[in-house]
Design an enzyme around this catalytic site. Structure first.
Site, short mmCIF file in Angstrom:
data_model
loop_
_atom_site.label_atom_id
_atom_site.label_comp_id
_atom_site.label_asym_id
_atom_site.label_seq_id
_atom_site.Cartn_x
_atom_site.Cartn_y
_atom_site.Cartn_z
N CYS A 1 -4.88 30.13 25.50
CA CYS A 1 -5.22 31.56 25.37
C CYS A 1 -6.31 31.82 24.33
O CYS A 1 -7.24 32.59 24.57
CB CYS A 1 -3.98 32.37 25.04
SG CYS A 1 -2.92 31.62 23.81
N HIS B 1 -4.27 38.42 20.82
CA HIS B 1 -4.74 37.55 19.75
C HIS B 1 -6.08 38.08 19.20
O HIS B 1 -6.91 38.58 19.96
CB HIS B 1 -5.04 36.13 20.26
CG HIS B 1 -3.84 35.35 20.69
ND1 HIS B 1 -2.54 35.72 20.43
CD2 HIS B 1 -3.77 34.15 21.34
CE1 HIS B 1 -1.72 34.79 20.92
NE2 HIS B 1 -2.44 33.84 21.49
#
Ligand code: A2P
Length: 343
Positions: free
Chosen positions: A139, A251
């Site tokens: 990710c 994130h």
């Protein structure tokens, strides 16, 4: 034009392996939202949740046990059930004629497996015709390369220094519960139990994601370094510090980039404004910059705080935020699946 992977059909047989998990659930949502042409949907998980029900497009489906499942007749399987599960079962699905898009780290660095971010290196997908396994990158890597590739195409990148601020959802649904429980308990004067993440995450910042390796880096940091080089260019120097923060979804990354030649903040802003999958939010005057609270639940990679790094020639600093479960996992996998069916 890329040649066809799957023979054209009105709709395809699709399995989601890990359908009860944080990423699996979002894979189902993204397939539905993007109207992916699904003929039969097969949700798979471990024997623990076999027999339970999940919903897809308003209909209930019974979760089946992966161990017992025969993949014959499937066209595409989206795997997000851990590396061990992928190592064991992806080849079995691929041999049955099904394209596997694997979200685990199990196959990413295999020489004969492609590691694909559609906006960045779609050409690599050709390799999947050989063994039918396609790896979805980590990710943190995905959001960084989506932001860096348009810049690299204009002026080659020499070096990247990245520090991440990663949400707990990257560690699965049990980590999401752990942050919620620890926060509730600590606010009620009750001790916080640590079961899933390596240290208490509520009201804390943990500089460890995945296990440590002999050189002092964590495996997450190693993934960011190796995967960025595999996706973009093998001779880019990359160093990473990956950190877990008490955020549920999305994130954030502080990315410092050194180029082979001049790249002004305005040039970078213009390149990124035109780039596929990127949204620039960068106005210090109005304190506008990307944040996880706003990026969560959205598709783009958000970039802001673009500025010259005056400490080093030809260098910029950027702030990059994306929903780790969507673009960082489920959305990227579904975008790859879309490329397998387009003629
Ligand atoms: P299960 O519900 O049966 O445990 P998360 O990352 O959110 O923790 O989710 C992990 C997903 O992977 C879940 O759907 C989980 O299913 C699935 N899973 C974990 N281990 C296996 C396994 N050995 N075989 C199949 N699915 C698995």
């Amino acid at each position: 034009m890329m040649s066809e992977f799957l023979a054209h059909k009105e709709a395809y047989n699709v399995a989601v392996v890990g359908a009860t998990g944080a990423v699996g659930q979002t894979m189902l949502e993204v397939l539905a939202e993007r109207n992916f042409p699904v003929a039969n949907l097969v949700p798979l998980a471990s024997s623990r949740s076999a027999g339970s029900k999940i919903e897809f497009k308003g209909q209930d489906y019974v979760v089946q046990d992966l161990e017992q499942f025969d993949p014959a007749g499937l066209d595409i399987a989206l795997f997000s059930a851990g590396g061990g599960t992928s190592l064991q079962h992806a080849p079995r699905f691929a041999e049955a004629g099904c394209y596997v898009i694997d979200n685990s780290s199990a196959w990413r660095m295999h020489d004969d497996v492609c590691l694909v971010v559609p906006e960045v290196n779609l050409h690599a997908l050709e390799m999947a015709k050989v063994n039918r396994i396609i790896a979805n990158p980590n990710c943190s890597t995905i959001q960084m390369v989506v932001a860096l590739k348009p810049l690299h195409d204009a002026v080659p990148i020499k070096r990247v220094i990245v520090s991440t601020y990663q949400a707990v959802s990257g560690a699965g649904s049990r980590a999401i519960q752990e942050l919620a429980e620890q926060t509730r308990n600590l606010l009620s004067g009750i001790e916080a139990e640590v079961n899933v993440l390596p240290a208490r995450i509520a009201f804390n910042v943990v500089p460890q994601i995945d296990v440590f390796m002999d050189d002092g880096y964590t495996k997450e940091e190693r993934k960011m370094i190796d995967e960025t080089r595999k996706i973009m260019e093998a001779d880019i120097a990359v160093t990473a510090t990956t950190v877990r923060v008490p955020v549920f979804y999305a994130h954030s990354e502080s990315v410092n980039v050194t180029f082979e030649g001049p790249m002004s903040p305005d040039m970078a802003r213009n390149l990124l404004a035109d780039a596929e999958g990127v949204c620039v939010v960068d106005d210090p005057g109005t304190a506008d910059y990307p944040m996880p609270s706003e990026a969560a639940g959205t598709d783009p990679v958000w970039v802001g705080r673009i500025r010259e790094d005056k400490s080093c020639a030809n260098s910029l600093s950027l702030w990059v935020v994306a929903d780790n479960i969507r673009k960082g996992a489920a959305l990227n996998a579904v975008q790859i699946a879309e490329k397998l069916i387009c003629d």
